[in-house]
Write a protein that holds these residues in place. Sequence first.
Motif, PDB file in Angstrom:
ATOM      1  N   PRO A   1       0.797  -1.232   0.000  1.00  0.00           N
ATOM      2  CA  PRO A   1       0.000   0.000   0.000  1.00  0.00           C
ATOM      3  C   PRO A   1       0.827   1.278   0.000  1.00  0.00           C
TER       4      PRO A   1
ATOM      5  N   ASP B   1      -5.923   3.762  -5.226  1.00  0.00           N
ATOM      6  CA  ASP B   1      -6.831   4.006  -4.105  1.00  0.00           C
ATOM      7  C   ASP B   1      -7.345   5.438  -4.129  1.00  0.00           C
TER       8      ASP B   1
ATOM      9  N   ASN C   1     -11.275   6.810  -5.089  1.00  0.00           N
ATOM     10  CA  ASN C   1     -11.994   7.419  -3.972  1.00  0.00           C
ATOM     11  C   ASN C   1     -12.046   8.944  -4.082  1.00  0.00           C
TER      12      ASN C   1
ATOM     13  N   HIS D   1     -10.753  -5.465  -2.880  1.00  0.00           N
ATOM     14  CA  HIS D   1     -11.575  -4.513  -2.141  1.00  0.00           C
ATOM     15  C   HIS D   1     -13.071  -4.639  -2.453  1.00  0.00           C
TER      16      HIS D   1
END
Length: 337
Positions: A190, A199, A203, A332
């Motif tokens: 990550p 990510d 988002n 996810h």
Amino acid sequence: MTRYLITGAAGFIGFHLASRLLSDGHDVVGFDGMTAYYDVRLKQARVDLLQQHPQFRLVTGMLEDREALAAAADLAKPDVIVHLAAQAGVRYSIEAPRTYVDSNLIGSWNVLDIAKAVGCKHLLMASTSSVYGANESMPFRELDRADEPLSLYAATKKAMEAMAFSQSHLFGLPMTMFRFFTVYGPWGRPDMALFKFTDAILNGRPIDVYGQGQMARDFTYVEDLVEAIVRLADVIPNEANRVADVDTLSKVAPFRVVNIAGGTPTPLMDYVRTLEACLGETATLNMMDMQPGDVPRTYADASLLHALTQYRPETSVKDGVAAFVAWFRAYHRMPAA
């Protein structure tokens, strides 16, 4: 069947390597500290998959704990040790330097000492392209000087290489040191750019683009990297496989350094545009200056790897990023684009 001990088996690269070796029918003992540098749930998810194989066993412990590492070696009785565990990250080495000394120096010394004690046939250790540091000669060749590391992370990896060479010389232990170049792919960390970018874009957050987007990297898809490691494990350093002109094989030790990369640098903004296309989204860019410890460009000469293994990484950035995006959405539980 070959018996392997892999340090960092719950990590990004260690997981992929262990999976490949298990599918090839080998016996694998993994060693990992399961530290909280990033989400331990991701590490555990990798371990859960590995533990579906009856020939995989995991020992949990820190590299600095020699007794725990020795217990893993005693369980594995390894023919080959692949040392991948490390404290990674250029920028984090400025924030938490002590963790790099503990893991990459003390921990790596423990690996070297135990490899000597068990008498494994081949010890392979992961270094980094960051050791090339201030070297401006492109592409980076293994025979180039690498004496000006720009981060503590790079310095500890270079020191590990030096410790390994001395042990190889003193005790005749065959070692291959491989320098990785920006590895990416499914199950990635990550803290790495591709994960963070994906990510953020999905988002609705802006992405931080360092170096004003002028950087370039020799990106290496993780499955290509694993293929190279598997092949190099069978190439035990000795005079019989010396390669003329480009080899780093020492004249006083069974020790060799090998770049693992495709030799095709990709501009950072091309990488971002490829990711946008795979996601079907447009990124909001937060253009930033170069960060301390970063280098503007990496570019590997992969001639030695190819000469030794008849292989070089070849997965395109487009295909590799698409594979990561598919994994990210599945992991996810996000719908496909």
